[in-house]
Design an enzyme around this catalytic site. Structure first.
Site, PDB file in Angstrom:
ATOM      1  N   THR A 117       0.801  -1.223   0.000  1.00 57.93           N
ATOM      2  CA  THR A 117       0.000   0.000   0.000  1.00 57.93           C
ATOM      3  C   THR A 117       0.841   1.283   0.000  1.00 57.93           C
ATOM      4  O   THR A 117       0.302   2.367  -0.144  1.00 57.93           O
ATOM      5  CB  THR A 117      -0.955   0.034   1.222  1.00 57.93           C
ATOM      6  N   GLY A 118       2.157   1.157   0.142  1.00 57.58           N
ATOM      7  CA  GLY A 118       3.022   2.339   0.055  1.00 57.58           C
ATOM      8  C   GLY A 118       3.117   2.807  -1.394  1.00 57.58           C
ATOM      9  O   GLY A 118       2.767   2.070  -2.312  1.00 57.58           O
ATOM     10  N   SER A 119       3.617   4.032  -1.619  1.00 55.87           N
ATOM     11  CA  SER A 119       3.586   4.564  -2.983  1.00 55.87           C
ATOM     12  C   SER A 119       4.515   3.778  -3.912  1.00 55.87           C
ATOM     13  O   SER A 119       4.145   3.462  -5.039  1.00 55.87           O
ATOM     14  CB  SER A 119       3.919   6.060  -2.995  1.00 55.87           C
ATOM     15  N   ILE A 150      13.687  -5.334  -1.643  1.00 55.94           N
ATOM     16  CA  ILE A 150      14.100  -4.152  -2.405  1.00 55.94           C
ATOM     17  C   ILE A 150      14.577  -3.046  -1.456  1.00 55.94           C
ATOM     18  O   ILE A 150      15.443  -2.255  -1.795  1.00 55.94           O
ATOM     19  CB  ILE A 150      12.912  -3.621  -3.249  1.00 55.94           C
ATOM     20  N   GLU A 200      16.093  -0.332   0.985  1.00 54.17           N
ATOM     21  CA  GLU A 200      17.473   0.119   1.134  1.00 54.17           C
ATOM     22  C   GLU A 200      17.641   0.764   2.499  1.00 54.17           C
ATOM     23  O   GLU A 200      16.729   1.441   2.968  1.00 54.17           O
ATOM     24  CB  GLU A 200      17.759   1.137   0.018  1.00 54.17           C
ATOM     25  N   TYR A 229      20.557  -2.958 -15.130  1.00 56.19           N
ATOM     26  CA  TYR A 229      19.739  -2.516 -16.267  1.00 56.19           C
ATOM     27  C   TYR A 229      20.632  -2.255 -17.479  1.00 56.19           C
ATOM     28  O   TYR A 229      20.299  -2.600 -18.604  1.00 56.19           O
ATOM     29  CB  TYR A 229      18.963  -1.236 -15.945  1.00 56.19           C
ATOM     30  N   GLU A 269      31.780  -4.507  -7.814  1.00 58.15           N
ATOM     31  CA  GLU A 269      32.288  -3.162  -7.541  1.00 58.15           C
ATOM     32  C   GLU A 269      33.298  -3.241  -6.401  1.00 58.15           C
ATOM     33  O   GLU A 269      33.546  -4.322  -5.853  1.00 58.15           O
ATOM     34  CB  GLU A 269      31.137  -2.204  -7.218  1.00 58.15           C
ATOM     35  N   HIS A 278      41.485   1.713  11.373  1.00 58.60           N
ATOM     36  CA  HIS A 278      42.397   0.866  10.610  1.00 58.60           C
ATOM     37  C   HIS A 278      41.864  -0.533  10.394  1.00 58.60           C
ATOM     38  O   HIS A 278      42.349  -1.264   9.556  1.00 58.60           O
ATOM     39  CB  HIS A 278      43.717   0.733  11.357  1.00 58.60           C
TER      40      HIS A 278
END
Lengths: 388, 291
Positions: free
Chosen positions: B17-19, B98, B100, B161, B211, B249
């Site tokens: 229900t969140g945007s 998903i 973050e 992507y 990365e 360190h």
């Protein structure tokens, strides 16, 4: 998030960990009274004056002084407070010392390096201890790695106890078994419950009275966990942060200033790094790292432009957005508003792909603003470098 | 064939229900993903999207009406670990997070629970999984994908992507793309996903995007050398990244210099992985080695 030594020691004290005691101050007129207070309250003639900055190597840089007398302490405090401290962990231009900590001086028998951090490769916490304390531990790790003892701790009581015993045995510290066990447990609890990403004590000392005490403390906190530590959140010292990076973080942008002239605005840290890499590949120099994150909208894009343009070196700006969460139409509207409202000297190369990219292209085409558009990252990077 | 996800995978959305949850549920439905329902505590009983999906207060309630294989999590980071744990406790086979910004401490607890379960977690802080022309869980834009023979796994969302776009445009096409997430603690490692691709009949080659930071790429490189039967192309982002200003360190002592792009590229090359030198050559490099 980084915090100062005196703040880290406040956290340690809450966990009942013995620290070298003292008082911080930031005003020269408090120097004399603070020295007296340390001398009287902790029953010590000699004191240590320590610069409070977010960088290591303070001792070598002249930011930490042992003072045998009140007069020595006055001189040291007056020279360190306000000085520009340069260490191997500061920028080359150094850092202004806005705060100092004056502490008791202790008679030390032996110094140790102690740290707890998270080891990504093993997916658990690790204790790192060495009896070569108080010196540059990275040098020790490089030149005599056998002197660095590591013990990995998973979420069980047993592994904590085994780890501690392993360290005690390797350092032949059986004489101090109970004290060390007690302090290491408290340090781990402190690390765990405060959501530290690093808890480093260099040095942890054994005094001539056989007390074990944290002489220094460096604590980094997992920024994602600050919501459950309001008291630690209030420790943030914005004067320690790069003003432009600070402003960017207030806008919700992740920005790091670099030395080149091709500004870039990208969504996602990986693509942002890859964009910097390819700018360099085509002979350009990136002016910054800027990740607009997953919530890019008109405002964040405009703010991104403002941040990039605050850097006078920037001659061209590359906007590289591949939309998943980010909707390209929002980015396009942000670009249009920014170009219209801000006085742009730099050329703007825009490459938008992904969610609502077609709509975004239409919005940009219809706006009539002066931008260079590109289909691929290759083309975009070449054009941005050429436009300098 | 594909890995982890196909058109029959039944999906629940936590935080529907969140945007962002709602927007991406609609995107998943547009991609013909079999999203059946959602969960938002306290919002049970609502109906959302044009497909009239029911919202439940908990996964337990949802399971009374639906047979759920997978869940995707779009809840704020404060509550995300609890949402993953709920899914593990409800024996959901595939959990894709998903969200973050989850604290490391929370993820260590999740990881310990995960190790004792049969659930697979992808993420957090990732774009999710897409199987070309079949289904998607998460936020990867669907229209860039075309069915083909290349599998993609990546620590970075937007680089996923980029890689999809390139293998599709060069005519190779995609089987499945998996964004494993960029956080220090994630559910599935590069090796976990490589194993799936190696076993998948349709996947002919794999793109692996890494990365700076951590040493997951180095471990994957060694695994590829000893086990992988398919060609792997790798790109490592951050070759020009400035050394971060560090305060302590301990991190440097732990990593022993293996976390830089240079170090990772050297190990990958040693282990027989083909390196794409820039982000724009991922597709063409793959095309060149699989012909």
């Amino acid at each position: 998030m980084k915090i100062h030594e005196y703040q880290a020691k406040e956290i340690l004290e809450k966990f009942d960990i013995p620290i070298q005691r003292g008082y911080p101050l930031d005003d020269k007129k408090d120097i004399n009274s603070t020295i007296r207070k340390v001398q009287e309250n902790f029953d010590t003639e000699a004191v240590i004056v320590k610069a409070q900055v977010h960088a290591g190597g303070r001792g070598k840089g002249g930011g930490v002084k042992y003072c045998a007398t009140y007069e020595d302490a006055q001189n040291a405090a007056n020279s360190i407070l306000g000085m520009n401290l340069i260490t191997h962990q500061t920028d080359p231009e150094g850092k202004k010392v806005n705060k100092i900590l004056i502490t008791e001086a202790l008679d030390i028998k032996k110094e140790y390096y102690f740290a707890i951090t998270f080891d990504r490769s093993k997916n658990c916490d690790v204790f790192i201890v060495s009896d070569e304390g108080g010196v540059d531990i990275e040098e020790v790790a490089k030149n005599s790695p056998e002197k660095i003892i590591k013990a990995w701790i998973n979420d069980s009581e047993n592994s904590l106890l085994n780890g501690i015993n392993e360290i005690i045995s390797k350092l032949s510290l059986e004489k101090y078994q109970n004290q060390i066990e007690d302090i290491f447990r408290k340090l781990y609890r402190c690390y765990y419950e405060s959501d530290c990403s690093l808890l480093e004590i260099n040095p942890l000392v054994i005094t001539t009275d056989d007390d074990i005490i944290a002489l220094d403390a460096k604590v980094n906190i997992d920024s994602n966990a600050l919501f459950r530590h309001p008291e630690i959140t209030s420790y943030r010292d914005k004067s320690e942060e790069n003003p432009l990076e600070l402003k960017a973080s207030e806008y919700g942008l992740n920005y790091i200033k670099l030395d080149g002239n091709v500004g870039c605005m990208v969504n996602g840290a990986g693509l942002a790094m890859a964009t910097m890499d390819i700018i360099k590949h085509y002979g350009g120099e990136p002016a910054n790292f800027l990740d607009v994150g997953g919530a890019a909208n008109v405002e964040t894009i405009k703010n991104g432009f403002k941040i990039i343009l605050s850097d006078r070196n920037v001659k061209s700006i590359l906007i590289n957005i591949f939309g998943g969460i980010v909707r390209c139409d929002r980015v396009a509207n942000g670009v249009i508003q920014a170009v219209k409202e801000l006085d742009l000297d730099a050329s703007v190369v825009v490459r938008l792909q992904g969610t609502n990219a077609d709509l975004a292209k239409k919005i940009l085409d219809d706006s009539g603003i002066n931008i260079i558009s590109a289909e691929t990252i290759n083309e975009a990077a070449k054009k941005a470098v050429e436009a300098v | 064939m594909s890995i982890l996800l196909d058109k029959n995978t039944s999906i629940l959305v936590q935080g529907i229900t969140g945007s962002e949850g709602l927007f991406h549920t609609e995107q998943m439905l547009n991609y013909n993903a079999k999203v059946l329902c959602g969960v938002t505590p306290g919002k049970g009983g609502q109906i959302v999207t044009n497909n009239q999906l029911p919202v439940f207060n908990s996964i337990k309630d949802a399971k009374k009406q639906f047979d759920i294989h997978a869940t995707t999590i779009f809840v704020p980071p404060k509550f995300a670990a609890a949402a993953i744990i709920e899914a593990i406790e409800q024996n959901i086979k595939l959990i894709v997070c998903i969200s973050e910004g989850i604290p490391v401490r929370d993820m260590i607890q999740v990881k310990n629970m995960l190790n004792k379960s049969s659930s697979i977690l992808i993420g957090p802080n990732c774009p999710g999984i897409i199987t070309a022309e079949e289904s998607k869980i998460g936020i990867t834009p669907g229209f860039i994908c075309k069915k083909g023979s290349i599998g993609i796994l990546s620590r970075s969302g937007t680089l996923t992507y980029e890689a999809i776009d390139q293998v599709v445009n060069i005519g190779l096409g995609l089987t499945t793309a998996v964004g494993i997430g960029g956080d220090p603690v994630i559910g599935s490692s590069m090796i976990d996903i490589l194993k799936h691709f190696d076993a998948d009949g349709e996947t002919k080659g794999v793109v692996m995007i890494g990365e700076i930071g951590g040493n997951m790429e180095n471990e994957a490189a060694k695994w590829i050398k000893d086990n992988m039967n398919k060609p792997v192309v790798s790109f490592i982002a951050g070759q020009t990244a400035p050394k971060g200003k560090r305060m302590g360190h301990a991190g440097a002592i732990i990593s022993e210099g293996s976390e830089t792009a240079e170090a990772k590229i050297a190990i990958l090359k040693e282990c027989g992985v083909t390196i794409s030198n820039t982000v724009s050559e991922i597709g063409s490099t793959m095309k060149r080695i699989i012909g």
